[in-house]
Structure formats: structure tokens, C-alpha cells
Design an enzyme around this catalytic site. Sequence first.
Site: not given
Ligand code: CAA
Length: 382
Positions: A122, A127, A129, A155, A278, A340, A363, A365
Site C-alpha cells: 500500500f 518522504p 507526507a 516506508f 506480590q 536482567g 497506520e 501515529t
Molecule cells: N474515510 C473516508 N473519508 C474521510 C475519512 C475516512 N475515514 N476521514 C475524512 N475523510 C474525508 C473528509 O470527509 C473530507 O472530505 P470532504 O472535504 O469531501 O468532506 C476529506 O476526507 C478530508 O478530511 P480531513 O479534513 O479530516 O483531512 P485532514 O487532511 O485534515 O486529516 C487525517 C486527515 C485523518 C489526518 C489523515 O491524513 C490521516 O489519517 N493521516 C495519517 C496517515 C496514515 O494513517 N498513514 C498510514 C500509512 S499506511 C501504513 O502505515 C501501512 C504500513 O506500512 C503498516
Amino acid sequence: MNYFLSEQEEMVKNLFSEYVDKRIIPLRKELEEKHEFPREIFREMAQQDFFRIMVPEEYGGLNDSQLQLSLGIEQLARGDGGIAVSFAVDAIATNGIVLYGNEEQKKKYLPGIADGKIITAFGLSEPGAGSDAAAIKTKAVKKGNKYVLDGVKQFITNGEIADIALVIASTDPEKGYKGQTAFIVEKGTPGFSAGKREDKMGILSSVTNELLLDGCEVPGENILGQVGRGFYIALGLLDRSRIGIGAKALGIAQGALDEALKYAKTREQFGKPISSHQAIQLMLADMATQVEAARLLVYQAARTADSQEKKLTKISAMAKLFASDMAMKVTVDAVQVFGGYGYMKDYPVEKMMRDAKVTQIYEGTNQIQRMVIARQLFKDSG
Ligand code: CAA
């Protein structure tokens, strides 16, 4: 403890659990030392039909149930966090195809995923974002009926072993997140490669890479869902996959608790087993209580996903947050029970502590999970 699992759910849990006891626990030290993804283990898991639980029956799967997937991930993590995350992340793109794919895409990819012959990755983070997923810079420019992808994904679990990657790219950068699109990119596509393999603190039997997209031409038919829906698809998938990370954290913590209990009964100090002191009893009681609380939350989140309930965002963030914070605490305490010896690589608890740490990070923080939960609280309260 009765978790009110159906016969099939119990069966899935037992199948994974027996495999983990027989194959993964005896091998985990070696896997850790090799710092390689164990292809042979994935092949065996495919023979056990483990990958079928991610896929609906009509495409060669068994069911496609978030609870069964969580039970499987929990058991794998009890044995080894790296194998558990490789498996859990395979479910993200798979879920993407199940939920947002068209019929051709489902027929093309899902049977191979169910057989364990197609491994997926996925590609969301970059870098620049990470928490701010909307800030991705990878571009997809239309050229005839193809799209040319350029950018770097960072990552990426399963990066170098994946046969397909679900990549989020910007088809219209001016529109921000509303201009992002999800693409299925196949291994072997010119301009698509795995970059640097990361040298990590834990989960050493999983591989984490950069994914490089350099003039990579992807056919338009590989768009998942619609143009402009990539960000929504990514967040929708994270709502589900965060339950899997909760399950992973839960499994690691259960593994650490099991080890601590075993050790406490055999290690003697002041003339008796430390289990009769305990100070140790109180620690173990707290650890067990926290594991159970996390399990109930993870299973409830998984059941919510399976009930097709639309409001999944808050409960999945809660499950991931609580279970991963719990896993960090319980594994640190397990090391403490071992004293230890816990700090030494001869025992598995130091590895469990390192493996637990990343569940608070990836997924989303745990700071992001709290933000997501708070936003939903205010939304729900009108
Ligand atoms: N499902 C669908 N749509 C959603 C949603 C959800 N859960 N949450 C929000 N949205 C929509 C909102 O409705 C909004 O849409 P509209 O403007 O059309 O109404 C749009 O998305 C933007 O929403 P926000 O304003 O809330 O967006 P934001 O930029 O402020 O925040 C965030 C979003 C929650 C911070 C998000 O960026 C986020 O979850 N960030 C963390 C990223 C992440 O989890 N990365 C993991 C990488 S994968 C990984 O780690 C896998 C691995 O290898 C283990």
C-alpha cells in the site's frame, strides 16, 4: 474468557494459533537474526489457506471477514510481529480491490491473492507526507489512455516483495486531496521499482522499502474507484486496516504476557519462584487486564466493520490507539518481569518490546488517532 466467536471464527483462530506454535515460534529467533522476509513461511501460510480469509468466496476466498482477519493477525503477532505486519498490510490493497475494484480488477487479482501467489503493498506515505496524507507529491499525468506516475513512496511494508501496489497519486495537484487517485501498479511495469530497504528497530522479518515511480506508465484501467477519489479510498481502507494493527499489537502483548507468566513460575529469587512475590503478581494482573480490555475493543471494532456499519472511523482509531499503547506498556513490563535476562536477546521479550513500538506509529501515529477520535466525538455530538 468467552468472546462469543462463531464456530468458523474459533476454527480460524485455532488454525492460525496451531501454525504459530508449530512453525513460527520455533523459528522466530532465526528469522530475527536473518533480517529477511521469510518467503517459505508465506508459502506455507498460503498452503494453509490463510490468505483466503481476505477474499470473498466468489473470487476463491473463504469469507472476507474483518473479525477472522483480526483473529489471524493476532495469532501471527503472538509469534512474530514482522510476519504479522506483512500479512496485515497485504490485506490493505486486497480490501481496496474488494471494496472499490470493478469486476475485471476483482477477477484479475483476487484469486491470486487468495492463493497467496500475489502479495500486495500500500503506497500512501511519502518522504514529505506521513501524518499529513493529503500532502503527497507523487503525480499521475494523463497520456492517452495511460497515466504517467512520478514520485517516491516511503516506508512501504512488503515494498520489494509485492506483486502489485496500491499507489495514491495526484492527478490534479491544484485540487489537493480532492485531486488524488488510486492506481494498481504491477511489479515489472517499466519505471516502477523498490528502492532502499529500511534498517529498522524491530519487525525484522518484514521488509520496508521506498517505492520509486519514475515515468511509470500505468493503464487507465488500473485506476481503482474513480479519478479524484484516491484520498477517500485511502482513509476508508485505513479505517479497516487500523483494526488489524490493533490486532497485531494485541497479539504481541499476549505473547509477552505468556512469556512473563512462564518465566515468573520458574525463576526463583529469595528462595521461591518470583510468581509468589506480590510485586510481580500485581504487574502480571495489570498486564492481563490491559490485554483483555484491548481484545474486547479490537474485536468490537472488527465486528462493527463486519456489520457494514458506516461509522467505523472512531472505533477503529480507538482500537488501534488503545491496543498499541497497551502493547508498548505490557511488553516493557514483560522485560521488567524478566529483569536482567529480559534485556538480553536470549529471551523473546526484548524483541516483542521493539516490535510493539511501531504499532504506536504506523497506520497513523497515535497522536493522529486521538485527533481522528476527537473530531468524530465533536461530529457525533452535533
Ligand atoms: N474515510 C473516508 N473519508 C474521510 C475519512 C475516512 N475515514 N476521514 C475524512 N475523510 C474525508 C473528509 O470527509 C473530507 O472530505 P470532504 O472535504 O469531501 O468532506 C476529506 O476526507 C478530508 O478530511 P480531513 O479534513 O479530516 O483531512 P485532514 O487532511 O485534515 O486529516 C487525517 C486527515 C485523518 C489526518 C489523515 O491524513 C490521516 O489519517 N493521516 C495519517 C496517515 C496514515 O494513517 N498513514 C498510514 C500509512 S499506511 C501504513 O502505515 C501501512 C504500513 O506500512 C503498516
